[in-house]
Motif scaffolding. Structure first.
Motif, PDB file in Angstrom:
ATOM      1  N   LEU A  78     -45.440 -27.630  48.025  1.00 16.49           N
ATOM      2  CA  LEU A  78     -44.975 -28.056  46.703  1.00 16.49           C
ATOM      3  C   LEU A  78     -46.020 -27.813  45.619  1.00 16.49           C
ATOM      4  CD1 LEU A  78     -43.233 -31.390  47.741  1.00 16.49           C
ATOM      5  CD2 LEU A  78     -42.114 -29.284  46.990  1.00 16.49           C
ATOM      6  N   ASN A  79     -47.289 -27.859  45.978  1.00 15.05           N
ATOM      7  CA  ASN A  79     -48.344 -27.620  44.991  1.00 15.05           C
ATOM      8  C   ASN A  79     -48.271 -26.197  44.430  1.00 15.05           C
ATOM      9  OD1 ASN A  79     -49.094 -26.701  47.552  1.00 15.05           O
ATOM     10  ND2 ASN A  79     -51.267 -26.876  47.096  1.00 15.05           N
ATOM     11  N   ILE A  80     -47.994 -25.237  45.288  1.00  8.01           N
ATOM     12  CA  ILE A  80     -47.881 -23.846  44.849  1.00  8.01           C
ATOM     13  C   ILE A  80     -46.601 -23.656  44.044  1.00  8.01           C
ATOM     14  CG2 ILE A  80     -47.793 -21.444  45.633  1.00  8.01           C
ATOM     15  CD1 ILE A  80     -50.453 -22.962  46.225  1.00  8.01           C
ATOM     16  N   PHE A  81     -45.542 -24.303  44.483  1.00  4.54           N
ATOM     17  CA  PHE A  81     -44.261 -24.209  43.785  1.00  4.54           C
ATOM     18  C   PHE A  81     -44.361 -24.826  42.388  1.00  4.54           C
ATOM     19  CE2 PHE A  81     -39.555 -25.285  43.633  1.00  4.54           C
ATOM     20  CZ  PHE A  81     -39.161 -23.969  43.455  1.00  4.54           C
ATOM     21  N   LEU A  82     -45.181 -25.867  42.248  1.00  3.68           N
ATOM     22  CA  LEU A  82     -45.359 -26.508  40.944  1.00  3.68           C
ATOM     23  C   LEU A  82     -45.950 -25.554  39.912  1.00  3.68           C
ATOM     24  CD1 LEU A  82     -46.590 -30.143  41.599  1.00  3.68           C
ATOM     25  CD2 LEU A  82     -44.642 -29.441  40.237  1.00  3.68           C
ATOM     26  N   VAL A  83     -46.880 -24.711  40.330  1.00  2.00           N
ATOM     27  CA  VAL A  83     -47.468 -23.751  39.391  1.00  2.00           C
ATOM     28  C   VAL A  83     -46.369 -22.902  38.782  1.00  2.00           C
ATOM     29  CG1 VAL A  83     -49.041 -21.800  39.115  1.00  2.00           C
ATOM     30  CG2 VAL A  83     -49.637 -23.643  40.642  1.00  2.00           C
ATOM     31  N   LYS A  84     -45.504 -22.387  39.629  1.00  2.00           N
ATOM     32  CA  LYS A  84     -44.424 -21.510  39.180  1.00  2.00           C
ATOM     33  C   LYS A  84     -43.455 -22.260  38.269  1.00  2.00           C
ATOM     34  CE  LYS A  84     -40.513 -18.850  41.004  1.00  2.00           C
ATOM     35  NZ  LYS A  84     -39.528 -19.427  40.138  1.00  2.00           N
ATOM     36  N   LEU A  85     -43.013 -23.431  38.713  1.00  2.00           N
ATOM     37  CA  LEU A  85     -42.023 -24.177  37.931  1.00  2.00           C
ATOM     38  C   LEU A  85     -42.574 -24.633  36.589  1.00  2.00           C
ATOM     39  CD1 LEU A  85     -40.229 -26.408  40.588  1.00  2.00           C
ATOM     40  CD2 LEU A  85     -39.336 -24.407  39.406  1.00  2.00           C
ATOM     41  N   VAL A  86     -43.765 -25.199  36.597  1.00  3.34           N
ATOM     42  CA  VAL A  86     -44.349 -25.697  35.343  1.00  3.34           C
ATOM     43  C   VAL A  86     -44.583 -24.548  34.374  1.00  3.34           C
ATOM     44  CG1 VAL A  86     -46.398 -26.795  34.348  1.00  3.34           C
ATOM     45  CG2 VAL A  86     -45.333 -27.773  36.382  1.00  3.34           C
ATOM     46  N   ALA A  87     -45.082 -23.422  34.861  1.00  3.55           N
ATOM     47  CA  ALA A  87     -45.302 -22.262  33.992  1.00  3.55           C
ATOM     48  C   ALA A  87     -43.974 -21.751  33.426  1.00  3.55           C
ATOM     49  CB  ALA A  87     -46.008 -21.155  34.755  1.00  3.55           C
ATOM     50  N   GLU A  88     -42.973 -21.695  34.277  1.00  6.20           N
ATOM     51  CA  GLU A  88     -41.667 -21.204  33.841  1.00  6.20           C
ATOM     52  C   GLU A  88     -41.046 -22.125  32.791  1.00  6.20           C
ATOM     53  OE1 GLU A  88     -37.328 -20.751  35.925  1.00  6.20           O
ATOM     54  OE2 GLU A  88     -39.066 -20.112  37.096  1.00  6.20           O
ATOM     55  N   PHE A  89     -41.065 -23.427  33.044  1.00  2.00           N
ATOM     56  CA  PHE A  89     -40.441 -24.363  32.109  1.00  2.00           C
ATOM     57  C   PHE A  89     -41.216 -24.484  30.803  1.00  2.00           C
ATOM     58  CE2 PHE A  89     -38.503 -26.495  36.020  1.00  2.00           C
ATOM     59  CZ  PHE A  89     -37.309 -25.815  35.862  1.00  2.00           C
ATOM     60  N   THR A  90     -42.537 -24.461  30.866  1.00  2.00           N
ATOM     61  CA  THR A  90     -43.307 -24.575  29.620  1.00  2.00           C
ATOM     62  C   THR A  90     -43.210 -23.306  28.778  1.00  2.00           C
ATOM     63  OG1 THR A  90     -45.330 -23.955  30.781  1.00  2.00           O
ATOM     64  CG2 THR A  90     -44.926 -26.305  30.457  1.00  2.00           C
ATOM     65  N   SER A  91     -43.029 -22.161  29.419  1.00  2.00           N
ATOM     66  CA  SER A  91     -42.862 -20.932  28.631  1.00  2.00           C
ATOM     67  C   SER A  91     -41.551 -20.962  27.848  1.00  2.00           C
ATOM     68  CB  SER A  91     -42.918 -19.696  29.531  1.00  2.00           C
ATOM     69  OG  SER A  91     -41.772 -19.638  30.353  1.00  2.00           O
ATOM     70  N   LYS A  92     -40.579 -21.713  28.359  1.00  2.00           N
ATOM     71  CA  LYS A  92     -39.294 -21.866  27.665  1.00  2.00           C
ATOM     72  C   LYS A  92     -39.262 -23.127  26.807  1.00  2.00           C
ATOM     73  CE  LYS A  92     -36.850 -19.725  31.529  1.00  2.00           C
ATOM     74  NZ  LYS A  92     -35.917 -19.996  32.655  1.00  2.00           N
ATOM     75  N   HIS A  93     -40.402 -23.807  26.695  1.00  2.96           N
ATOM     76  CA  HIS A  93     -40.534 -25.058  25.935  1.00  2.96           C
ATOM     77  C   HIS A  93     -39.617 -26.153  26.475  1.00  2.96           C
ATOM     78  CE1 HIS A  93     -43.135 -23.014  23.148  1.00  2.96           C
ATOM     79  NE2 HIS A  93     -42.219 -22.078  22.979  1.00  2.96           N
ATOM     80  N   GLU A  94     -39.386 -26.144  27.778  1.00  2.00           N
ATOM     81  CA  GLU A  94     -38.585 -27.171  28.448  1.00  2.00           C
ATOM     82  C   GLU A  94     -39.539 -28.104  29.196  1.00  2.00           C
ATOM     83  OE1 GLU A  94     -36.078 -24.574  30.755  1.00  2.00           O
ATOM     84  OE2 GLU A  94     -34.507 -24.626  29.217  1.00  2.00           O
ATOM     85  N   TYR A  95     -40.333 -28.834  28.416  1.00  2.00           N
ATOM     86  CA  TYR A  95     -41.386 -29.663  28.987  1.00  2.00           C
ATOM     87  C   TYR A  95     -40.831 -30.808  29.834  1.00  2.00           C
ATOM     88  CZ  TYR A  95     -44.139 -27.059  25.640  1.00  2.00           C
ATOM     89  OH  TYR A  95     -44.720 -26.049  24.938  1.00  2.00           O
ATOM     90  N   HIS A  96     -39.658 -31.294  29.467  1.00  2.00           N
ATOM     91  CA  HIS A  96     -39.062 -32.376  30.248  1.00  2.00           C
ATOM     92  C   HIS A  96     -38.727 -31.917  31.671  1.00  2.00           C
ATOM     93  CE1 HIS A  96     -35.588 -30.179  28.697  1.00  2.00           C
ATOM     94  NE2 HIS A  96     -34.843 -30.765  29.626  1.00  2.00           N
ATOM     95  N   LEU A  97     -38.339 -30.642  31.820  1.00  2.00           N
ATOM     96  CA  LEU A  97     -38.050 -30.117  33.156  1.00  2.00           C
ATOM     97  C   LEU A  97     -39.339 -29.939  33.968  1.00  2.00           C
ATOM     98  CD1 LEU A  97     -35.235 -27.520  32.381  1.00  2.00           C
ATOM     99  CD2 LEU A  97     -35.006 -29.798  33.387  1.00  2.00           C
ATOM    100  N   ALA A  98     -40.418 -29.589  33.288  1.00  2.00           N
ATOM    101  CA  ALA A  98     -41.712 -29.480  33.967  1.00  2.00           C
ATOM    102  C   ALA A  98     -42.146 -30.854  34.477  1.00  2.00           C
ATOM    103  CB  ALA A  98     -42.760 -28.907  33.028  1.00  2.00           C
TER     104      ALA A  98
END
Length: 166
Positions: A78-98
């Motif tokens: 999950l730690n590795i998956f978090l990098v991908k998800l947080v980067a993806e959501f913050t690039s779309k300005h969807e901070y709540h999803l991150a």
């Protein structure tokens, strides 16, 4: 002469493309942090071997290696998956999803790490005496059982920050 032209080309490249500047800056910072970590680890090993002896150093290395292996298992990737998800959501300005992704990773990883930590604590006599045949390892195993949960949470936080590029 060639050295000057290479420096000038590098300066021009950095002025034109912000990504190169970020890459060089973060790469240098990452290198410095890793170097500092390796030097600290070396000093710790040196201190332990001189003050407590090589037997204690061997037990310390076995315990820290087990801690790292158990933490990798506890995180379930999950730690590795978090990098991908947080980067993806913050690039779309969807901070709540991150934030939701981080919270879900903690909700999954925290119980798993607690259970594994309890197993290690209560099975540490068996592991020390029957598997490693080293009764001196017992206190080390009990200590690292308390470190599993903080390590997992720290890794989730660290990888989320990496996803935020911080």
């Amino acid at each position: 002469m060639k050295d000057k032209t290479h420096r000038q080309k590098l300066k021009q490249l950095l002025k034109k493309d912000l990504h190169y500047k970020v890459l060089l800056g973060s790469g240098a910072a990452s290198f410095a942090i890793k170097l500092l970590g390796k030097l600290t680890k070396y000093l710790l090993i040196l201190i332990i071997s001189h003050t407590l002896g090589v037997d204690a150093l061997g037990l310390f290395i076995i315990a820290t290696t087990l801690l790292l292996i158990i933490c990798v298992i506890s995180m379930l990737g999950l730690n590795i998956f978090l990098v991908k998800l947080v980067a993806e959501f913050t690039s779309k300005h969807e901070y709540h999803l991150a934030k939701i992704s981080f919270n879900k990773a903690v909700l999954i990883g925290l119980p798993v790490s607690i259970i594994i930590s309890l197993f290690l604590y209560f099975l540490s006599p068996f592991i020390a005496e029957d598997i490693f045949k080293k009764t001196d390892l017992l206190p080390y195993l009990k200590i690292i059982s308390f470190a599993i949960v903080p390590f997992v949470l720290l890794s989730f936080s660290f990888q989320s920050l990496r996803g935020l590029r911080k």
